[in-house]
Design an enzyme around this catalytic site. Sequence first.
Site, PDB file in Angstrom:
ATOM      1  CD  GLN C 191      -2.939  -1.330   0.100  1.00 63.83           C
ATOM      2  OE1 GLN C 191      -3.282  -0.123  -0.203  1.00 63.83           O
ATOM      3  NE2 GLN C 191      -3.580  -2.218   0.043  1.00 63.83           N
ATOM      4  CE  LYS C 214      -2.792  -4.987  -2.692  1.00 59.67           C
ATOM      5  NZ  LYS C 214      -4.138  -5.284  -2.505  1.00 59.67           N
TER       6      LYS C 214
HETATM    7  C1  LIG Z   1      -0.763  -4.347   3.108  1.00 61.48           C
HETATM    8  C2  LIG Z   1      -0.916  -5.474   2.185  1.00 61.48           C
HETATM    9  N1  LIG Z   1       0.009  -6.533   2.408  1.00 61.48           N
HETATM   10  C3  LIG Z   1       0.051  -7.522   1.406  1.00 61.48           C
HETATM   11  C4  LIG Z   1      -1.031  -7.611   0.456  1.00 61.48           C
HETATM   12  C5  LIG Z   1      -1.135  -8.708  -0.481  1.00 61.48           C
HETATM   13  O1  LIG Z   1      -0.958  -8.458  -1.635  1.00 61.48           O
HETATM   14  P1  LIG Z   1      -1.122  -9.314  -3.071  1.00 61.48           P
HETATM   15  O2  LIG Z   1      -2.451  -9.942  -2.819  1.00 61.48           O
HETATM   16  O3  LIG Z   1      -1.016  -8.674  -4.114  1.00 61.48           O
HETATM   17  O4  LIG Z   1      -0.048 -10.415  -2.971  1.00 61.48           O
HETATM   18  C6  LIG Z   1      -2.103  -6.618   0.395  1.00 61.48           C
HETATM   19  C7  LIG Z   1      -2.924  -6.630  -0.718  1.00 61.48           C
HETATM   20  O5  LIG Z   1      -4.071  -7.297  -0.709  1.00 61.48           O
HETATM   21  C8  LIG Z   1      -2.168  -5.594   1.183  1.00 61.48           C
HETATM   22  O6  LIG Z   1      -2.704  -4.362   1.186  1.00 61.48           O
END
Ligand SMILES: Cc1ncc(COP(=O)(O)O)c(C=O)c1O
Lengths: 137, 137, 394, 394
Positions: C191, C214
Amino acid sequence: MTWSVAIQEIIDEFQDIDEQFERLEVLMDFSEEVEVLPIELWNERNLVKGCQSIAHIVVEVTEGVVWMKAAADAKMVQGLQGLLSIAVNGSTAEQVLLLTPDFAEEAGILNSLTPSRSNGFRTMFDMVQNNVRMLIQ
Amino acid sequence: MTWSVAIQEIIDEFQDIDEQFERLEVLMDFSEEVEVLPIELWNERNLVKGCQSIAHIVVEVTEGVVWMKAAADAKMVQGLQGLLSIAVNGSTAEQVLLLTPDFAEEAGILNSLTPSRSNGFRTMFDMVQNNVRMLIQ
Amino acid sequence: MKQDFPILSRKVNGKRLVYLDNAATTQKPSCVIDAMSEYYSLSNANVHRAVHTLAGEATEGYEACRKLLKKRFNSNHAIITSGTTEAINLVAHAWGESNLQSGDVVLLTEMEHHSDIVPWQMLAERKAIELRYVPVIDGRLDMEAFDVALDGVKLVCVVHTSNVLGIRNPIEKIIAASKNVGARVLLDAAQAVPHEEMDFKELGADFMAFSAHKMCGPTGIGALLVSNDAFGEMEPFMGGGDMIETVTLQGSTYQTNEHKFEAGTPRIAEGVGWAAALEWLSNIDLESHHKRLLSIASGVKDELIAKGMTVYSTLGPEDAAVISFTHPTIHPEDFARLLDAQGIAVRTGHHCAQPLMNKLGISGTIRASFYLYNDQSDADTFLSGIDRVLEAMA
Amino acid sequence: MKQDFPILSRKVNGKRLVYLDNAATTQKPSCVIDAMSEYYSLSNANVHRAVHTLAGEATEGYEACRKLLKKRFNSNHAIITSGTTEAINLVAHAWGESNLQSGDVVLLTEMEHHSDIVPWQMLAERKAIELRYVPVIDGRLDMEAFDVALDGVKLVCVVHTSNVLGIRNPIEKIIAASKNVGARVLLDAAQAVPHEEMDFKELGADFMAFSAHKMCGPTGIGALLVSNDAFGEMEPFMGGGDMIETVTLQGSTYQTNEHKFEAGTPRIAEGVGWAAALEWLSNIDLESHHKRLLSIASGVKDELIAKGMTVYSTLGPEDAAVISFTHPTIHPEDFARLLDAQGIAVRTGHHCAQPLMNKLGISGTIRASFYLYNDQSDADTFLSGIDRVLEAMA
Ligand SMILES: Cc1ncc(COP(=O)(O)O)c(C=O)c1O
Ligand SMILES: Cc1ncc(COP(=O)(O)O)c(C=O)c1O
């Protein structure tokens, strides 16, 4: 198509609504059709699995007639339970086993809800039928 | 632009060619410009790393004048070594250190080859300059 | 800005789409969508170890993504993964297995996303290491407790910016204190990268994980940045093509650069798409957008409180524009569905942060998260959408 | 057929592209490219646990891929991975770690791709298990040696169709014999699924790994099919969002379906693209194409031999149309580059199968691999391209 006049009326009612917001309002109104399952009877066995809100359903078959009680913390889920109650309560076990979840689709409720929720409806529908099947064996 | 007349002639020659196939044929012809490094002298130290074909380069600086010997199993790699030989052999260490690999790009050789290969050229070019730098320290 | 994003001209349930689910995933500008289509229509080929033209173009396109990552974030090593989650699991295996022994301590926080908790719980089971959690007080990390907990810690894993509350943690302090006790530091920057420019070397962390999706990039790709020191301590994680130097029946040797950690055919089209997103973002002034969005979100927050909502986000000057809230009686799902009926996309649930939810004493929130293409008109539509929900449920 | 694939109307070095590098990756029909663009332009959102319309559409699009995989291959479980390589590593971790003990034997073959060797070598190091390799004789598996080697084996890992030689191994026999001794069986089907219809349940294997990008789908996605028995024996591999049921600071519980093995935001757009590819393939008669391509390739093989090449592929009636060859004096790279100059894409090198190369006593081959959209005109261009190379190098 194996649904009753009551269900057909519901389908017609939903199909007449243009706006999604109003459709959801009507759906929530159906929550009042549920015979509420008291909180003391909520347990792991009658929990609706895979549903995001907390929902429970209990089905009884007395002298061949089906009756369900239910509860859910989200009002729309309880609305779906209300629809289901109209479809099954007072019907014979045989009639319930002949039902398909198509009527919700026909009413434009399933595809107006997102898949996870329409699956929630399917899950509840299957749960009712499975319970009926077990109870009449 | 810091290259010699000989290099400019090569650039012109390449730029005159329309067809990629012919360009590669000319490139392979340059393999004859290499003073061949005898196989006994191929070793881990003078191996060109990251190159898909087996290629070796040795650089000498005698009284300030640079001379390279090289060999490669693929003829186009040896052609690139030939180009490099024309660019550096007989030049002073200072001149060699002023060179940039642009001339190969200018000739349309680098972008006509795929990146892994043009990196191969860059690798060989860097290897020669690094060796010269070490030898004159 | 909105016209760069084709999806924003879509109608949902007959209404203009107001997309406020950006913390879950962001939308993609046309240049990203087009770059991928063009890749598949013109240059598609498998990368590395090939001499034909398409393979060269594909390799160049994919490796351009790595170059851009290294440049944007000032890092010597950028390992490409399938996302933040795989990046953190990569650290747990490639670094954790070989650098942590039974009894060693890993420090996490109660604010972590599940992706920065579960890999460590699994490692803790495999290696009998100890996990500690920095508590959250009033929605922020308890920094005094952090200082105490740091004693004897080998690795500190901390979320840079919370996906639930938008809180930006004091990571500069956390990194400095951790380095002081000789601990390695992993930043969950999922984030963070969408919202601020970051200099990995200057920050001084050892690992930084994030996802392309994101930050306007495609799904299926993310990265792990690694410091020089930590890179040298890592052993391979997955085995296969592209990560090896030589393979014999007796054993194998591995590449020494990032490829060592990228087994198999890489995410080629995704790399091309992410590169386009990184180029696009490089023309955006994130800081001024941050201020703009935070100011819009603060206004929304005040209104939500006035309308009787409980708001969990504090929206401090460095926090991201993420508002988590609940209504005293309306179920979050009913709320979100009635907003969706008006074209407004928000997320409900535990946001993959159940420990934080437990701490806040709730099972979930409604979350509205803002990004570059959101503006005051979105906020206004959102607020009048809320009014209609409140009326309907009154 | 060719007009379905936009890339095939591209010119390379001024010549019509003749793409014969299909064993590395296949090209994508427009419907696949468009499905992904459309997803990003209309429905992009994060999946699962959300109630808004876009999230619903995205979830449906992604899960449609899983449904199609289960249907096409007749499997109860389809775990989505980033490709064949991750699928095999998943087995090594999720099944291998909890079902193999020190001293247990895993049987591989000398024909395996690195992706089906290195994960097992790494597991062997972690768990002190024994690896055995079925030898290759005259370019085929030595089935007598296989029967002997099978004694006491817990897991058999075998490539269904070789990416180097196109050999289709007698996997029905291999599975039956393995089941006889109670061993689990993993099929590396990366080169199988593009070429033949497969019924996973009927085959009776326990694991089957393959990649979308080799069957007209996007990069960055693949699958592992798992039998009911083996599925019940698997522990989670990577931890994170989406794979959990509950997370507390004390520990976590996991999902029980495929999501248990899919941590983090999944490959959503890739799932949508692969679903489109699977739909497209469902209208293709693979068997008749197999016969057509094998007949074209056999003709090419004869010509290559007549022109003085050594051809390593035997091209039996069940083999894939893959021709690996060398020239007595011309270096494979020079050869491939001179073909590329004529618009012809072939691959050179060890094809991620160094043990097989060692067995054949060479360091690499030139490989021409054919797929659905190739026809006799491609073969003719290829052969005249070869002639020009031979003339130039004479
Ligand atoms: C703070 C944070 N960490 C980790 C993730 C995991 O990211 P991803 O699902 O793209 O692997 C997210 C998103 O869902 C997140 O907002
Ligand atoms: C037989 C075989 N196995 C495994 C792989 C690895 O597939 P991927 O690189 O898509 O993970 C390939 C392709 O390169 C292959 O041909």
